[in-house]
Design a protein around this motif. Structure first.
Motif, mmCIF file in Angstrom:
data_model
loop_
_atom_site.group_PDB
_atom_site.id
_atom_site.type_symbol
_atom_site.label_atom_id
_atom_site.label_comp_id
_atom_site.label_asym_id
_atom_site.label_seq_id
_atom_site.Cartn_x
_atom_site.Cartn_y
_atom_site.Cartn_z
ATOM 1 N N ASN A 88 -2.047 -7.954 -0.120
ATOM 2 C CA ASN A 88 -1.533 -6.599 -0.135
ATOM 3 C C ASN A 88 -0.023 -6.630 -0.202
ATOM 4 O OD1 ASN A 88 -4.055 -5.406 -0.008
ATOM 5 N ND2 ASN A 88 -4.023 -5.156 2.214
ATOM 6 N N VAL A 89 0.578 -5.516 -0.543
ATOM 7 C CA VAL A 89 2.021 -5.461 -0.727
ATOM 8 C C VAL A 89 2.766 -5.666 0.584
ATOM 9 C CG1 VAL A 89 2.292 -2.961 -0.423
ATOM 10 C CG2 VAL A 89 3.842 -4.202 -1.973
ATOM 11 N N ILE A 97 7.612 -2.833 -2.794
ATOM 12 C CA ILE A 97 7.328 -3.832 -3.833
ATOM 13 C C ILE A 97 8.470 -4.826 -3.999
ATOM 14 C CG2 ILE A 97 8.227 -2.412 -5.737
ATOM 15 C CD1 ILE A 97 5.147 -4.747 -5.841
ATOM 16 N N VAL A 143 -1.261 -2.310 -6.404
ATOM 17 C CA VAL A 143 -0.255 -1.370 -5.905
ATOM 18 C C VAL A 143 -0.471 0.009 -6.516
ATOM 19 C CG1 VAL A 143 1.498 -3.136 -5.492
ATOM 20 C CG2 VAL A 143 1.382 -2.024 -7.723
ATOM 21 N N LYS A 144 0.036 0.997 -5.797
ATOM 22 C CA LYS A 144 0.144 2.359 -6.331
ATOM 23 C C LYS A 144 1.220 3.076 -5.533
ATOM 24 C CE LYS A 144 -2.253 6.662 -7.362
ATOM 25 N NZ LYS A 144 -3.515 7.449 -7.268
ATOM 26 N N VAL A 202 -0.287 -8.414 -11.086
ATOM 27 C CA VAL A 202 -0.188 -7.141 -10.376
ATOM 28 C C VAL A 202 -0.954 -6.068 -11.141
ATOM 29 C CG1 VAL A 202 1.347 -5.427 -9.362
ATOM 30 C CG2 VAL A 202 2.099 -7.800 -9.540
ATOM 31 N N ASP A 240 -1.458 -2.196 -11.291
ATOM 32 C CA ASP A 240 -0.848 -0.935 -10.854
ATOM 33 C C ASP A 240 -1.815 0.217 -11.104
ATOM 34 O OD1 ASP A 240 1.726 0.649 -10.127
ATOM 35 O OD2 ASP A 240 0.978 1.598 -11.950
ATOM 36 N N THR A 286 7.320 2.304 -9.429
ATOM 37 C CA THR A 286 6.788 0.979 -9.117
ATOM 38 C C THR A 286 6.528 0.183 -10.393
ATOM 39 O OG1 THR A 286 5.743 1.764 -7.074
ATOM 40 C CG2 THR A 286 4.875 -0.261 -8.038
ATOM 41 N N GLU A 290 4.358 2.139 -4.639
ATOM 42 C CA GLU A 290 4.850 1.257 -3.577
ATOM 43 C C GLU A 290 6.306 0.863 -3.812
ATOM 44 O OE1 GLU A 290 3.506 0.596 -0.890
ATOM 45 O OE2 GLU A 290 1.326 0.711 -1.081
ATOM 46 N N SER A 345 1.021 4.318 -10.954
ATOM 47 C CA SER A 345 2.145 4.729 -10.111
ATOM 48 C C SER A 345 3.042 5.721 -10.844
ATOM 49 C CB SER A 345 2.979 3.514 -9.696
ATOM 50 O OG SER A 345 2.267 2.685 -8.811
#
Length: 283
Positions: free
Chosen positions: A92-93, A25, A18-19, A43, A45, A52, A21, A48
Motif C-alpha cells: 500500500n502507499v 505518493i 493508488v487513487k 503502479v 492508478d 497522482t 494519493e 485519480s
C-alpha cells in the motif's frame, strides 16, 4: 544497472494500487527509489483526479497502468495479472520498508518452494492511541515466524495463487476476498521476520470509516448465508471478543477497546449493507 537490479531482474514485481494519493505518493516513491527498486514497481492508478497520475509519470522506469474506477480489489487483480514475474510483492502507499526487508522477503520465498506466500511483520510507529493500538494488534495477529492460515493480503506471493475472476461489485477490502478464496485451500503462509512500517488511520472518524468499509466489503464478498455467518463470526466474535479478551488479560485495555470498536463497527457495516441490498431487491 545496479547490483541489486542485476541480481533480481525478472524475479518479482512490486504492485502498488493508488487513487488520489498525491499527498503520500511522493514519499513512497522516494523510498522505493532509495532502494534501487523502481524497475520492479508497477503502479495501478484508479482514475485519480488530484495529480497522482501526473506525479507517477515523473518517475522512470516504473510501469504504470490507468484503470477505471474498479475498486481496490479490481486494481490489485489488474496489477497481479499484468505482472510478468512469478512473484508479486503487494504493498500500500503507506507502507515503508528497508532494502534488507524487501529483498530478504523475496529471497525467503524464492528459496522455500513449500511456502506459498509471506506476510510482513507489520509495525506502526505512530505514538498516539490509534498507532499504538494498531501496532499491538499487528503483533497479536501476525507474530514473526508464525505459520498462518491467510487472513488477508500477503506481502509476497506466487502469482499462480490468484484467481482473476473479478467480483461484479467494487470492493474496498481485498483482504476479505483473498480470505474467501483461500478458505478451502491447503496453502502454507508464514509471517516473516522482515518488517514493514505502516501508517495507520490516526483519528476516530478515519478509523471508524475504515472499519465500516471492511464490513461493507465482507457483505459484498459473501456469496451465501454460510459465508455471511462465517465473516460475521470473525468480526464479532474473533476480533471484538476473543482478541479483545487477550488484551484484557494482558492489561492492555486501550487495545481491547480498539478490538471492540473494530469488530463491532465492521459487523454493523456488514449487517447494514446486507439488509440494504435485501430491501432494494424486494423494492
Amino acid at each position: 544497472m545496479s547490483r541489486i537490479e542485476t541480481k533480481w531482474r525478472s524475479s518479482f514485481t512490486i504492485i502498488l494500487c493508488v487513487k488520489n494519493e498525491i499527498g503520500r505518493i511522493e514519499s513512497f516513491l522516494r523510498n522505493i527509489e532509495k532502494l534501487d527498486a523502481l524497475p520492479f514497481l508497477l503502479v495501478v492508478d484508479g482514475a485519480s483526479t488530484d495529480g497522482t497520475w501526473e506525479a507517477l509519470q515523473e518517475y522512470a522506469p516504473i510501469e504504470t497502468i490507468q484503470a477505471n474506477n474498479v475498486g481496490l480489489l479490481g486494481q490489485r487483480l489488474i496489477g497481479i495479472q499484468s505482472a510478468s514475474t512469478d512473484l508479486v510483492v503487494l504493498v500500500n502507499v503507506d507502507d515503508m520498508f528497508t532494502e534488507t526487508d524487501l529483498f530478504g522477503a523475496v529471497s525467503e520465498l524464492s528459496n522455500n518452494p513449500d511456502i506459498d506466500g509471506l506476510q510482513f511483520s507489520l509495525i506502526s510507529e505512530q505514538a498516539n492511541f490509534w498507532g499504538v493500538a494498531w501496532g499491538e494488534y499487528f503483533r497479536l495477529t501476525n507474530p514473526p515466524g508464525k505459520s498462518v492460515k491467510l487472513l488477508g493480503r500477503p506481502c509476497v506471493a506466487r502469482k499462480v495463487n490468484f484467481s482473476f475472476e473479478n467480483p461484479e461489485v467494487k470492493i474496498f477490502n481485498e483482504d476479505t476476498w483473498i480470505f474467501m478464496q483461500e478458505k478451502d485451500l491447503e496453502r502454507k503462509y508464514l509471517v516473516t521476520i522482515r518488517s514493514c512500517i505502516r501508517s495507520c488511520p490516526s483519528t476516530l472518524s478515519s478509523n471508524l470509516l475504515q472499519f465500516w468499509r471492511y464490513g461493507v466489503s465482507d457483505s459484498a464478498v459473501a456469496r451465501n448465508a454460510k459465508e455471511h455467518l462465517r465473516l460475521l463470526f470473525h468480526s464479532s466474535f474473533r476480533i471484538a471478543f476473543l482478541r479483545g479478551m487477550v488484551f484484557v488479560f494482558k492489561g492492555r485495555y486501550s487495545s481491547a477497546l480498539f478490538c471492540l470498536l473494530l469488530g463491532s463497527v465492521r459487523s454493523l457495516g456488514h449487517i447494514f449493507s446486507s439488509l440494504s441490498k435485501m430491501i432494494s431487491l424486494r423494492a
